[in-house]
Design a protein around this motif. Structure first.
Motif, PDB file in Angstrom:
ATOM      1  N   THR A   4     -22.926  26.885  30.710  1.00 31.37           N
ATOM      2  CA  THR A   4     -24.379  26.926  30.546  1.00 31.37           C
ATOM      3  C   THR A   4     -24.809  28.236  29.897  1.00 31.37           C
ATOM      4  OG1 THR A   4     -24.670  25.514  32.477  1.00 31.37           O
ATOM      5  CG2 THR A   4     -26.579  26.772  31.769  1.00 31.37           C
ATOM      6  N   GLU A   5     -24.248  29.331  30.372  1.00 31.65           N
ATOM      7  CA  GLU A   5     -24.583  30.640  29.795  1.00 31.65           C
ATOM      8  C   GLU A   5     -24.149  30.723  28.340  1.00 31.65           C
ATOM      9  OE1 GLU A   5     -22.489  33.018  32.619  1.00 31.65           O
ATOM     10  OE2 GLU A   5     -24.306  33.502  33.735  1.00 31.65           O
ATOM     11  N   GLN A   8     -26.592  28.753  26.241  1.00 41.36           N
ATOM     12  CA  GLN A   8     -27.862  29.472  26.078  1.00 41.36           C
ATOM     13  C   GLN A   8     -27.714  30.613  25.074  1.00 41.36           C
ATOM     14  OE1 GLN A   8     -28.624  30.476  30.150  1.00 41.36           O
ATOM     15  NE2 GLN A   8     -29.808  28.618  30.533  1.00 41.36           N
ATOM     16  N   THR A   9     -26.593  31.300  25.140  1.00 39.59           N
ATOM     17  CA  THR A   9     -26.336  32.396  24.199  1.00 39.59           C
ATOM     18  C   THR A   9     -26.241  31.865  22.775  1.00 39.59           C
ATOM     19  OG1 THR A   9     -25.198  33.674  25.896  1.00 39.59           O
ATOM     20  CG2 THR A   9     -24.749  34.274  23.614  1.00 39.59           C
ATOM     21  N   GLU A  11     -27.565  29.121  21.629  1.00 38.04           N
ATOM     22  CA  GLU A  11     -28.879  28.673  21.195  1.00 38.04           C
ATOM     23  C   GLU A  11     -29.737  29.854  20.751  1.00 38.04           C
ATOM     24  OE1 GLU A  11     -32.706  25.971  22.549  1.00 38.04           O
ATOM     25  OE2 GLU A  11     -31.327  26.665  24.096  1.00 38.04           O
ATOM     26  N   ARG A  12     -29.716  30.940  21.513  1.00 37.35           N
ATOM     27  CA  ARG A  12     -30.487  32.129  21.129  1.00 37.35           C
ATOM     28  C   ARG A  12     -30.036  32.654  19.771  1.00 37.35           C
ATOM     29  NH1 ARG A  12     -30.233  33.304  26.724  1.00 37.35           N
ATOM     30  NH2 ARG A  12     -28.367  34.557  26.437  1.00 37.35           N
ATOM     31  N   TRP A  42     -31.191  21.378  22.397  1.00 35.12           N
ATOM     32  CA  TRP A  42     -31.652  22.769  22.437  1.00 35.12           C
ATOM     33  C   TRP A  42     -33.134  22.785  22.104  1.00 35.12           C
ATOM     34  CZ3 TRP A  42     -27.297  25.728  19.372  1.00 35.12           C
ATOM     35  CH2 TRP A  42     -26.172  25.838  20.180  1.00 35.12           C
TER      36      TRP A  42
END
Length: 50
Positions: A4-5, A8-9, A11-12, A42
């Motif tokens: 998950t992390e 998210q990374t 996607e950022r 996303w």
């Protein structure tokens, strides 16, 4: 780092790249970013690629 992390990374990073270079990207690259956002669900990337 969990999956998950990592997601998210990534996607950022994708959002930052699109915001920085989106104006200069050719049409097929913009389409690819949109398809990627939809496929990976996303939300933030979907917002910037509208």
């Amino acid at each position: 780092m969990s999956q998950t992390e990592q997601g998210q990374t990534l996607e950022r990073e994708a959002v930052a790249l699109y915001r920085q270079y989106g104006f200069f990207l050719p049409g097929p690259a913009k389409t690819f970013f949109r398809k990627l956002a939809i496929h990976l669900q996303w939300q933030d990337l979907m917002k910037v690629t509208k």
